[in-house]
Design a protein around this motif. Structure first.
Motif, PDB file in Angstrom:
ATOM      1  N   SER A   1      31.902  90.936  71.023  1.00  0.00           N
ATOM      2  CA  SER A   1      32.876  91.893  71.525  1.00  0.00           C
ATOM      3  C   SER A   1      32.211  93.165  72.032  1.00  0.00           C
TER       4      SER A   1
ATOM      5  N   ASP B   1      39.075  85.177  78.020  1.00  0.00           N
ATOM      6  CA  ASP B   1      37.775  84.545  78.301  1.00  0.00           C
ATOM      7  C   ASP B   1      36.638  85.098  77.454  1.00  0.00           C
ATOM      8  N   MET B   2      36.922  85.537  76.233  1.00  0.00           N
ATOM      9  CA  MET B   2      35.866  86.152  75.429  1.00  0.00           C
ATOM     10  C   MET B   2      34.757  85.167  75.064  1.00  0.00           C
ATOM     11  N   GLU B   3      35.032  83.882  75.140  1.00  0.00           N
ATOM     12  CA  GLU B   3      33.996  82.907  74.801  1.00  0.00           C
ATOM     13  C   GLU B   3      32.825  82.965  75.776  1.00  0.00           C
ATOM     14  N   ARG B   4      33.005  83.644  76.896  1.00  0.00           N
ATOM     15  CA  ARG B   4      31.921  83.737  77.888  1.00  0.00           C
ATOM     16  C   ARG B   4      30.893  84.799  77.520  1.00  0.00           C
TER      17      ARG B   4
END
Length: 271
Positions: A175, A168-171
């Motif tokens: 980074s 869910d890194m798009e949230r």
């Protein structure tokens, strides 16, 4: 366990930001598992290759109460490259801070979580911990949960997240980023199912680090998650292999150092 007083980590040497460098920090997990402290920590801690490689060892909150003398021994025998951070989401081994006390009535959930955070803060103070890792094994912990820890525990210098992955890194904005002034490092590189050959397992981590440097350029600030039970007794040799094969212009730091140079970078207009 035997009674002990407040613990103190070995001093962390300051590091000046160099915008031409890529910074890496290794966080060894499984510290929320008490057996790790007696066996897996030991296998790696006693190995000669441990020294000279910056790393952070995870510990469980309850270690301070269940086995304080064991924790004290590790602190006393630490090298300048050894740091400690609080694992398992706090004072207890809690699976996911987003759903803490979910089965309590709604009116009781926040008071229960506030009490959990209060106990976590006290434990971190007594164990001289300023870095914490928050995780869920299936998805990324939300910024709302991270913010709750930062607000309740103002001594936190950095938050690391992820459990051998970071879904869910798009949230998230990036980074790594500042949240209420505190550096948050999402997991970039993870260990894989081991071969138990230090060169092969180290190459997996090294390849991941190099991909992240190529993607972001420099400076880079890379949170490397190393699952302890994947490393077993080879963990220190794996990390030594990675450090020896990093390209020029890379530095392996303790997590407090990584947080300090990232905060400096942000203060100068970065990210």
């Amino acid at each position: 366990g035997l009674e002990t007083g407040e613990l103190r980590q070995k001093p962390c040497p300051p590091v000046a930001l160099d915008r031409q460098k890529a910074y890496v920090s290794f966080l060894l997990s499984e510290g929320e598992n008490y057996a790790w402290a007696y066996h897996l920590w030991g296998e790696n801690y006693w190995h000669p290759s441990r020294e000279g490689v910056g790393k952070a060892w995870s510990t469980a909150g309850a270690m301070l109460f269940l086995a304080p003398a064991v924790l004290e021994w590790y602190y006393e025998n630490a090298s300048p490259w050894d740091a400690w951070y609080l694992d398992g989401n706090g004072i207890g081994d809690m699976y996911n801070p987003d759903i803490y006390a979910l089965r309590l009535p709604e009116a009781q959930r926040k008071p229960a979580f506030d009490d959990y955070l209060r106990l976590t803060r006290e434990m971190m103070r007594r164990a001289d911990l300023s870095v914490i890792r928050l995780f869920d094994a299936t998805y990324s912990v939300t910024d709302d949960s991270v913010r709750a820890y930062i607000k309740a525990i103002p001594e936190i210098q950095a938050v690391f997240t992820g459990y051998n992955s970071e879904p869910d890194m798009e949230r998230f904005p990036a980074s790594e980023y500042l949240l209420d002034g505190v550096p948050v490092f999402r997991t970039r590189v993870v260990s894989q199912t081991p071969t138990y050959a230090p060169e092969k397992d180290g190459q997996v981590l090294l390849d991941g680090i190099l991909r992240e440097i190529e993607k972001d350029g420099r400076p880079a600030f890379i949170n490397v998650f190393v699952l302890g039970n994947y490393m077993l007794e080879n963990g220190s040799m794996v990390l030594q292999y990675v450090q020896e094969h990093l390209p020029e212009g890379c530095a392996v730091l303790r997590p407090e150092q990584l947080a300090a140079v990232f905060r400096e970078y942000c203060s100068e207009g970065g990210r």
